[in-house]
Scaffold this active site. Structure first.
Site, PDB file in Angstrom:
ATOM      1  N   GLU A  81      -0.090   3.786   9.643  1.00  0.00           N
ATOM      2  CA  GLU A  81      -1.372   3.701   9.497  1.00  0.00           C
ATOM      3  C   GLU A  81      -1.916   5.046  10.068  1.00  0.00           C
ATOM      4  O   GLU A  81      -3.071   4.867  10.630  1.00  0.00           O
ATOM      5  CB  GLU A  81      -1.925   2.388   9.474  1.00  0.00           C
ATOM      6  CG  GLU A  81      -1.668   1.293   8.859  1.00  0.00           C
ATOM      7  CD  GLU A  81      -2.747   0.359   8.636  1.00  0.00           C
ATOM      8  OE1 GLU A  81      -3.711   0.524   8.828  1.00  0.00           O
ATOM      9  OE2 GLU A  81      -2.264  -1.015   8.093  1.00  0.00           O
ATOM     10  N   GLY A  82      -1.256   6.177   9.991  1.00  0.00           N
ATOM     11  CA  GLY A  82      -1.674   7.174  10.786  1.00  0.00           C
ATOM     12  C   GLY A  82      -1.109   7.334  12.410  1.00  0.00           C
ATOM     13  O   GLY A  82      -1.507   6.606  13.318  1.00  0.00           O
ATOM     14  N   GLN A 132      11.325  -3.359  32.454  1.00  0.00           N
ATOM     15  CA  GLN A 132      11.538  -3.082  33.802  1.00  0.00           C
ATOM     16  C   GLN A 132      11.487  -4.014  34.617  1.00  0.00           C
ATOM     17  O   GLN A 132      12.200  -4.037  35.433  1.00  0.00           O
ATOM     18  CB  GLN A 132      10.536  -1.718  34.128  1.00  0.00           C
ATOM     19  CG  GLN A 132      10.759  -1.195  35.550  1.00  0.00           C
ATOM     20  CD  GLN A 132      11.898  -0.267  35.621  1.00  0.00           C
ATOM     21  OE1 GLN A 132      12.184   0.278  34.487  1.00  0.00           O
ATOM     22  NE2 GLN A 132      12.567   0.169  36.867  1.00  0.00           N
ATOM     23  N   TYR A 178       0.841  -1.312   0.070  1.00  0.00           N
ATOM     24  CA  TYR A 178       0.114  -0.071   0.017  1.00  0.00           C
ATOM     25  C   TYR A 178       0.837   1.119   0.136  1.00  0.00           C
ATOM     26  O   TYR A 178       1.658   1.520   0.851  1.00  0.00           O
ATOM     27  CB  TYR A 178      -0.958  -0.128   1.351  1.00  0.00           C
ATOM     28  CG  TYR A 178      -1.740   0.909   1.461  1.00  0.00           C
ATOM     29  CD1 TYR A 178      -3.134   0.778   0.688  1.00  0.00           C
ATOM     30  CD2 TYR A 178      -1.612   2.022   2.339  1.00  0.00           C
ATOM     31  CE1 TYR A 178      -4.095   1.731   0.917  1.00  0.00           C
ATOM     32  CE2 TYR A 178      -2.642   2.998   2.348  1.00  0.00           C
ATOM     33  CZ  TYR A 178      -4.037   2.863   1.909  1.00  0.00           C
ATOM     34  OH  TYR A 178      -5.130   3.698   1.945  1.00  0.00           O
ATOM     35  N   GLN A 189      -1.296  10.816  17.054  1.00  0.00           N
ATOM     36  CA  GLN A 189      -1.746  12.180  17.121  1.00  0.00           C
ATOM     37  C   GLN A 189      -2.689  12.545  16.150  1.00  0.00           C
ATOM     38  O   GLN A 189      -3.807  13.274  16.322  1.00  0.00           O
ATOM     39  CB  GLN A 189      -0.355  13.201  16.765  1.00  0.00           C
ATOM     40  CG  GLN A 189       0.706  13.119  17.987  1.00  0.00           C
ATOM     41  CD  GLN A 189       1.234  12.022  18.184  1.00  0.00           C
ATOM     42  OE1 GLN A 189       1.601  11.240  17.317  1.00  0.00           O
ATOM     43  NE2 GLN A 189       1.801  11.647  19.585  1.00  0.00           N
ATOM     44  N   ASP A 238      -9.860   3.145   7.567  1.00  0.00           N
ATOM     45  CA  ASP A 238     -10.930   3.047   8.598  1.00  0.00           C
ATOM     46  C   ASP A 238     -10.950   1.470   8.871  1.00  0.00           C
ATOM     47  O   ASP A 238     -11.112   1.131   9.937  1.00  0.00           O
ATOM     48  CB  ASP A 238     -12.020   3.602   8.239  1.00  0.00           C
ATOM     49  CG  ASP A 238     -12.112   5.061   8.359  1.00  0.00           C
ATOM     50  OD1 ASP A 238     -11.076   5.614   9.004  1.00  0.00           O
ATOM     51  OD2 ASP A 238     -13.046   5.723   7.780  1.00  0.00           O
TER      52      ASP A 238
END
Length: 380
Positions: free
Chosen positions: A364-365, A337, A122, A368, A238
């Site tokens: 994929e975005g 940790q 893609y 933010q 989406d």
């Protein structure tokens, strides 16, 4: 909206867990260390017919629901996040074809994807057009019955390995997002590639620049109408973002499982560290956030399966992806940790889990951008 697992989904999950433990997880560290494509793991997935899972039955696939596909992504990521990507990327590359492509494109390519005989990528992001998709510079200029494609795409998963590339390019440079169109491009049409990126995580999944220099693309390989590219890209993401959330859940679960086992074996102050309340509470919080992430991922996938009846898929997909990936980063950090100095070494897998988790907050975005999407939905 229900997202309880069916008996069939539970059985599939149990089968996948055993398969991953036996065939996928044992190779993960080596592929990560060598930064080589996980061909042996991919072949194992083909034996199980996993590439067919997300392809409609009419085109040779299994036509599985999205929740089942999320289970696959999660369980594979629990063993090897890079192998999980190999199963997700072809579905991402083919979603535009499935939802907007011509019947010829579907019949020519989807059965091969389902069989695992070809793979897809893609191509949306560019060097200066990641989150700001509308500013892309890759161009597709009409030339008779063809388009001439020029430009490059950055950070492309499976670059060089995939046989087809779903490419978004501007066909009307002055129209912004309304001037973008989508194309299905075959590798042997003259597509070239940059050097593979030397990445922090997902090191067995190749990522590089994809370059188009006067690549001729038949108009039959345009996906949808001219100018529909931005709509197609967003529609696709989406329906793909929830499986990135599932991948993040799998990575987090791997960290929890390993940390819990380590805590029962490691002794300090004369007893297993699993008996120290402060560490037990850390582990409990890791599990709480991961279980909540899993539920949110299933809810978003269920919305896809039901056809988005409430019109909330964009919101739910963004919420699932961002919450699950933030959780994976937090949980894997806590796992390091809990192992102390050992967690900081490559002898133990939690540092790999932590490195792999990071990209789920970005690709994929970015998270933010997901928060922009979420707040826009809340304030509309």
């Amino acid at each position: 909206m229900s997202f309880d697992l069916t008996l069939e989904q539970r059985a599939f999950r149990d089968m996948m867990r055993q398969f991953v433990d036996d065939r996928i997880a044992p190779h993960a560290a080596k592929y990560d260390r060598d930064q080589t494509y996980p061909w042996e793991s991919f072949a194992a997935c083909r034996e199980l017919e996993l590439p067919a899972l997300g392809i409609p039955e009419a085109y040779g696939g299994a036509g599985a629901d999205m929740v089942t596909q999320a289970i696959m992504a999660e369980e594979l990521a629990r063993g090897c996040a890079s192998t999980s990507v190999t199963m997700l990327i072809s579905k991402l590359g083919m979603l535009p074809v499935m939802n907007f492509g011509s019947e010829d494109l579907k019949r020519n390519y989807l059965p091969k994807i389902a069989a695992g005989s070809i793979q897809a990528s893609y191509c949306l992001s560019e060097a200066d057009a990641g989150s700001d998709v509308a500013s892309m510079r890759c161009r597709a200029d009409r030339d008779g019955e063809d388009y001439i494609l020029n430009g490059s795409k950055y950070w492309i998963t499976n670059a060089g390995v995939s046989d087809t590339y779903t490419v978004f390019a501007t066909t009307n440079p002055g129209a912004g997002s309304r001037g973008i169109s989508a194309f299905l491009v075959e590798k042997d049409w003259g597509v070239t590639f940059g050097e593979h990126e030397d990445k922090m995580g997902l090191r067995a999944s190749p990522t590089s620049e994809v370059i188009f220099n006067n690549v001729r693309v038949p108009s039959t390989h345009r996906i949808g109408a001219e100018g529909d590219g931005f709509k197609i890209a967003m529609h696709t993401l989406d329906r793909s973002r929830p499986t990135i959330g599932a991948q993040a859940v799998g990575i987090a679960q791997a960290a929890i499982d390993y940390a819990a086992g380590y805590m029962k074996q490691r002794h300090a102050f004369g007893k297993p560290i699993s008996e120290l309340q402060g560490l037990r509470f850390m582990l409990a919080d890791m599990a709480i956030r991961t279980e909540a992430s899993r539920a949110l991922v299933y809810r978003a996938c269920s919305a896809i399966d039901q056809g988005d009846p409430e019109g909330t898929l964009t919101y739910l997909g963004a919420a699932a992806k961002s919450f699950a990936s933030d959780t994976a980063m937090s949980v894997t950090t806590d796992a390091v940790q809990l192992l102390g100095g050992y967690g900081f070494t490559k002898e133990f897998p939690v540092e790999r889990f932590m490195r792999d988790a990071k990209i789920t907050q970005i690709y994929e975005g970015t998270n933010q951008v997901q928060r922009v999407v979420i707040s826009k939905h809340l304030l509309k």
